[in-house]
Design a protein around this motif. Sequence first.
Motif, short mmCIF file in Angstrom:
data_model
loop_
_atom_site.label_atom_id
_atom_site.label_comp_id
_atom_site.label_asym_id
_atom_site.label_seq_id
_atom_site.Cartn_x
_atom_site.Cartn_y
_atom_site.Cartn_z
N SER A 145 10.29 -0.51 -12.53
CA SER A 145 11.21 -1.53 -12.05
C SER A 145 12.09 -2.01 -13.20
CB SER A 145 10.44 -2.71 -11.45
OG SER A 145 9.92 -3.53 -12.47
N LEU A 146 13.29 -2.49 -12.87
CA LEU A 146 14.18 -3.04 -13.90
C LEU A 146 13.56 -4.26 -14.56
CD1 LEU A 146 17.83 -2.73 -12.52
CD2 LEU A 146 16.78 -1.51 -14.42
N PHE A 147 12.81 -5.06 -13.78
CA PHE A 147 12.13 -6.21 -14.36
C PHE A 147 11.18 -5.76 -15.47
CE2 PHE A 147 12.33 -9.35 -10.50
CZ PHE A 147 13.71 -9.25 -10.52
N GLN A 148 10.38 -4.73 -15.16
CA GLN A 148 9.42 -4.22 -16.15
C GLN A 148 10.14 -3.63 -17.34
OE1 GLN A 148 7.33 -1.53 -13.58
NE2 GLN A 148 5.70 -2.98 -13.12
N TYR A 149 11.22 -2.90 -17.08
CA TYR A 149 11.98 -2.28 -18.17
C TYR A 149 12.56 -3.35 -19.10
CZ TYR A 149 16.14 -0.52 -20.50
OH TYR A 149 17.09 -0.25 -21.44
N LEU A 150 13.20 -4.37 -18.55
CA LEU A 150 13.81 -5.40 -19.37
C LEU A 150 12.78 -6.15 -20.21
CD1 LEU A 150 16.43 -6.82 -16.83
CD2 LEU A 150 16.94 -5.68 -19.00
N GLU A 151 11.61 -6.38 -19.62
CA GLU A 151 10.57 -7.09 -20.37
C GLU A 151 9.96 -6.20 -21.44
OE1 GLU A 151 6.43 -9.61 -19.53
OE2 GLU A 151 7.73 -9.01 -17.86
N PRO A 193 18.83 8.02 -17.17
CA PRO A 193 18.11 7.70 -15.94
C PRO A 193 16.61 7.86 -16.03
CG PRO A 193 20.05 9.04 -15.47
CD PRO A 193 19.88 9.03 -16.96
N GLY A 194 16.14 8.70 -16.96
CA GLY A 194 14.71 8.91 -17.10
C GLY A 194 13.95 7.66 -17.48
N GLN A 195 14.65 6.66 -18.03
CA GLN A 195 13.99 5.40 -18.40
C GLN A 195 13.84 4.46 -17.22
OE1 GLN A 195 16.80 4.83 -21.93
NE2 GLN A 195 14.88 4.09 -22.79
N LEU A 196 14.31 4.89 -16.05
CA LEU A 196 14.26 4.03 -14.87
C LEU A 196 13.16 4.46 -13.91
CD1 LEU A 196 18.05 3.47 -14.18
CD2 LEU A 196 16.40 1.79 -15.00
N GLY A 215 0.78 -1.22 0.00
CA GLY A 215 0.00 0.00 0.00
C GLY A 215 0.82 1.27 0.00
N TYR A 216 2.14 1.16 -0.18
CA TYR A 216 2.98 2.33 -0.24
C TYR A 216 3.20 2.76 -1.69
CZ TYR A 216 4.26 1.14 4.59
OH TYR A 216 4.23 0.85 5.93
N GLN A 217 3.56 4.02 -1.86
CA GLN A 217 3.90 4.51 -3.18
C GLN A 217 5.39 4.30 -3.41
OE1 GLN A 217 2.79 8.55 -3.92
NE2 GLN A 217 3.55 8.56 -6.02
N ALA A 218 5.74 3.50 -4.42
CA ALA A 218 7.14 3.22 -4.72
C ALA A 218 7.75 4.39 -5.49
CB ALA A 218 7.27 1.93 -5.52
N GLY A 219 8.98 4.71 -5.15
CA GLY A 219 9.66 5.80 -5.84
C GLY A 219 11.16 5.59 -5.85
N THR A 220 11.86 6.49 -6.50
CA THR A 220 13.32 6.46 -6.58
C THR A 220 13.83 7.85 -6.28
OG1 THR A 220 13.20 4.76 -8.31
CG2 THR A 220 15.30 5.92 -8.05
N SER A 221 14.72 7.96 -5.29
CA SER A 221 15.21 9.28 -4.88
C SER A 221 16.62 9.58 -5.38
CB SER A 221 15.17 9.40 -3.36
OG SER A 221 16.04 8.45 -2.75
N TYR A 222 17.29 8.57 -5.94
CA TYR A 222 18.67 8.79 -6.40
C TYR A 222 19.00 7.76 -7.47
CZ TYR A 222 23.82 8.49 -6.29
OH TYR A 222 25.14 8.44 -6.63
#
Length: 251
Positions: free
Chosen positions: A174-180, A168-171, A107-114
Amino acid sequence: MAPDTLGENSAKALPTRLPLPRQVASAIRSRIISREWEPGDQIPSEDELAKLFAVSRATVREAVSLLSVQGYLIKKRGIGTFVAQAQAISGGLESLISITEWIERHGYQAGTSYIDMKARVPTSNERTLFQAWDLEEVMEIHRVRTANGVPVLYCVDVMPKVFAPENPGQLDESLFQYLERKWGQVVIFAQTEIDVSQASRTMAHHLQVAQDTPLLRLRQAHFNQKSLPILWSQDHFVTDRFRFEVMRHRQ
């Protein structure tokens, strides 16, 4: 404040496949996840919520009860209902899912800070691991993943440069989703080692912990649908923000 369009007779209500109390619960949960209502905050009364969402008090009461069971809310008799303090994200290691999905399931919002990316010559171990791809360079990616804006782990991922994102904008997924999505490389399984590391100065800064703080580390080689290694990861988890469970059976 205008009422949300969730009323029993509203033409703009959320899809009818969800019972109305669950629609209201979803709306309340969204406010919690977005930090509109912070942990420890008292939420509006049943009467106020009923007006806000244009529903009955009985519908609100059922929605609040559901969120209490799920751990989002705490009822204090005679006082009111409050947003629960965030709990450590937990889960079993039996299933291989992305960090993004792991965070969002709670139930949390996933994000990337760096994010930091750099191409480099592979080490001898990486050449051996990725030998099927005839490597010249690998891409090393450093990221800090967050849950509702709170840093929960520091990821170091290495992959053949040919599969790496260009920027970095393509990240933002998730890497799993990106690779697929980008390459048709579906991560099917992983070989995992678990140990303890210490936060380096860089990790400590981005994770908002003291330097040398113990971190739970998962070292994983991820394999695609043809059983070829596609990704090498070292995920460093803040132990009071992320917890693992393992189901063990006696032989």
